[in-house]
Design a protein around this motif. Structure first.
Motif, PDB file in Angstrom:
ATOM      1  N   GLY A 274       0.813  -1.219   0.000  1.00 56.36           N
ATOM      2  CA  GLY A 274       0.000   0.000   0.000  1.00 56.36           C
ATOM      3  C   GLY A 274       0.844   1.265   0.000  1.00 56.36           C
ATOM      4  N   PRO A 275       0.182   2.421   0.058  1.00 54.88           N
ATOM      5  CA  PRO A 275       0.904   3.696   0.041  1.00 54.88           C
ATOM      6  C   PRO A 275       1.890   3.829   1.207  1.00 54.88           C
ATOM      7  N   ASP A 276       1.624   3.126   2.329  1.00 52.88           N
ATOM      8  CA  ASP A 276       2.545   3.178   3.475  1.00 52.88           C
ATOM      9  C   ASP A 276       3.680   2.167   3.343  1.00 52.88           C
ATOM     10  N   GLY A 277       3.721   1.463   2.209  1.00 50.13           N
ATOM     11  CA  GLY A 277       4.789   0.487   1.980  1.00 50.13           C
ATOM     12  C   GLY A 277       4.505  -0.884   2.568  1.00 50.13           C
TER      13      GLY A 277
ATOM     14  N   ASP B  58      -7.832  -4.146  -1.621  1.00 47.46           N
ATOM     15  CA  ASP B  58      -7.954  -2.678  -1.658  1.00 47.46           C
ATOM     16  C   ASP B  58      -8.576  -2.247  -2.983  1.00 47.46           C
TER      17      ASP B  58
ATOM     18  N   SER C 160      -8.924   1.035  -3.984  1.00 43.46           N
ATOM     19  CA  SER C 160      -8.573   2.426  -4.327  1.00 43.46           C
ATOM     20  C   SER C 160      -7.940   2.502  -5.714  1.00 43.46           C
ATOM     21  N   LYS C 161      -7.832   3.721  -6.224  1.00 46.59           N
ATOM     22  CA  LYS C 161      -7.146   3.961  -7.498  1.00 46.59           C
ATOM     23  C   LYS C 161      -5.687   3.520  -7.388  1.00 46.59           C
ATOM     24  N   PHE C 162      -5.078   3.817  -6.232  1.00 42.99           N
ATOM     25  CA  PHE C 162      -3.684   3.416  -5.998  1.00 42.99           C
ATOM     26  C   PHE C 162      -3.534   1.901  -6.200  1.00 42.99           C
TER      27      PHE C 162
ATOM     28  N   ASP D   2      -3.901   0.800  -9.876  1.00 44.69           N
ATOM     29  CA  ASP D   2      -2.682   1.093 -10.639  1.00 44.69           C
ATOM     30  C   ASP D   2      -1.569   0.101 -10.287  1.00 44.69           C
ATOM     31  N   ALA D   3      -1.465  -0.195  -8.989  1.00 48.16           N
ATOM     32  CA  ALA D   3      -0.415  -1.129  -8.547  1.00 48.16           C
ATOM     33  C   ALA D   3      -0.682  -2.529  -9.094  1.00 48.16           C
TER      34      ALA D   3
ATOM     35  N   LYS E  98       7.884  -5.110   5.302  1.00 52.22           N
ATOM     36  CA  LYS E  98       6.618  -4.746   4.656  1.00 52.22           C
ATOM     37  C   LYS E  98       5.483  -5.690   5.041  1.00 52.22           C
TER      38      LYS E  98
END
Ligand SMILES: [Zn+2]
Length: 410
Positions: free
Chosen positions: A89-92, A99, A101-103, A106-107, A275
């Motif tokens: 995730g965004p926090d690594g 998840d 989300s858009k993030f 994309d991932a 992680k």
């Protein structure tokens, strides 16, 4: 002139006839060494492709579009067990595969791309509902990635709380309606806590309902759950560690496929420890035992190889951190698990395709099959680490990577 309906219709038919009347453009690949995906090797030949399919193998075909001589050419690999939408995730930290989300989207798309570029043209994701839009976007050609088969939401065994056999059957039907290609079932805990999480009756219901719907059932199983999956008529056992020889013989008798792992998944946890630690299921204590667990995976693979007739497919269990490194699992299987290098290749080609009931579409280099073709800089029979050097990737007749030689001008 205004076209009436009939004229417009005729015009449309003429256009269709012209379009179909043209001979599709051919692509010709020259190769000095071709693995056919079934254990055979063909030397100094050419592969002819039209549209998405291989149409013939013909040493005299030309002109050559891609000169892959000096490389090892083989069918695109098939990974029978990945979690394509599992990301950091965004926090690594490991964010699992759920998840939305858009993030995360994309991932996941990035996971798909690196997997394809690593030579995997088909993967089976076991699975998450997030796999479905990714699968469909790749199939439409919107995103580069491997062909994806997915279980959508897996059935998580939780003892009695999982539900009655009827409720379990309803869950299986719901996944089919959601667009699942297969059903994934967690029937046991982990290698550290291998107890069964579903009763025989519950497992029977899940695999029987899947079979009635024409879907395969893949069962996460250790120890006793392996034999239980065979008795329930499930299609394939994932992991399988701690199974007895009798359990493995039962898999053979019942025609159940086995997908064991030889290291990548554990090596990846260790490599990305920071992680994973602290995320659900990954305690500091669990990490202390991972190093000790790896040899038991090697021993299990060696035990499985001794069972005559047992059908072993390739599945890396790729998740966050190991997408695009799926081929490391080949190295583990050959170096540490005692698997013959050609058998390792076949387990990710024709055998994996057969396990997916797609042997007439993928997994071999033969006329009529999808043109999923990769090339390695090296010979995996002599040096298994050459699986890291994928220099050419074609999926369905489309070239996604060509880092080898230049094409000969037409
Ligand atoms: Zn898995």
């Amino acid at each position: 002139m205004r076209l009436n309906g009939f004229s417009a219709c005729l015009l449309a038919i003429c256009c269709v006839v012209t379009a179909y009347g043209q001979k599709p453009k051919q692509i010709v690949i020259a190769a000095s060494t071709v693995f056919d995906g079934k254990g055979g090797v063909v030397h100094n030949t050419r592969i002819v492709i039209e549209g998405s399919k291989i149409v013939r193998i013909d040493p005299k075909a030309g002109p050559v579009d891609y000169d892959l001589r000096g490389l090892t050419v083989l069918p695109g690999w098939i990974d029978s067990h990945v979690h394509i939408t599992w990301i950091f995730g965004p926090d690594g930290k490991s964010a699992g595969a759920g998840d939305t989300s858009k993030f995360a989207a994309d991932a996941a798309a990035a996971n798909a791309k690196v997997t394809l570029m690593a030579g995997f043209t088909t993967v089976q994701s076991v699975g998450s509902p997030n796999d479905l839009p990714l699968r469909d976007a790749i199939a439409k050609g919107t995103l580069p990635g491997p062909r994806i088969l997915t279980s959508a939401e897996p059935l998580l065994g939780r003892g009695d709380q999982t539900g009655t056999p009827e409720e379990i059957r309803a869950f299986v039907r719901k996944q089919k309606e959601a667009g699942a290609d297969l059903i994934k079932i967690f029937a046991a805990g982990s290698v550290r806590r291998p107890q069964m999480l579903l009763s025989q009756e519950q497992l029977n219901a899940a695999c029987d309902e899947a079979a009635k719907l024409g879907l395969r059932s893949l069962v996460h199983a250790y120890k006793d759950a392996v034999g239980a999956a065979a008795r329930a008529g499930c299609t394939q056992v994932e992991h399988g560690t701690l199974a007895s020889d009798d359990d493995l013989k039962l898999l053979v008798q019942k025609g159940v496929w086995l997908d064991p792992q030889a290291g990548l998944v554990m090596e990846n946890y260790l490599l990305n420890k920071d992680k994973f630690v602290g995320t659900p299921g990954f305690t500091e204590e669990a990490f202390q035992t991972i190093k000790e667990i790896i040899p038991s995976y090697h021993d299990f693979l060696k035990q499985a190889l001794k069972v005559p007739g047992l059908k072993i497919v390739f599945g890396s269990d790729a998740l966050a951190g190991s997408h695009g490194r799926n081929a490391e699992e080949f190295i583990d299987r050959v170096r540490d698990g005692g698997v013959d290098p050609m058998a390792a290749m076949v387990s990710a080609n024709s055998l994996a395709a057969e396990a997916m009931r797609m042997g007439n579409q993928i997994g071999s280099i033969a006329p009529g099959l999808e043109a999923d073709i990769i090339a390695l800089d090296g010979d995996p029979l002599k040096d298994i680490t050459s699986v890291r050097r994928v220099v050419f990737v074609m999926k369905g007749g489309v070239v996604y990577k060509n880092a080898g030689r230049r094409a000969i001008p037409r």
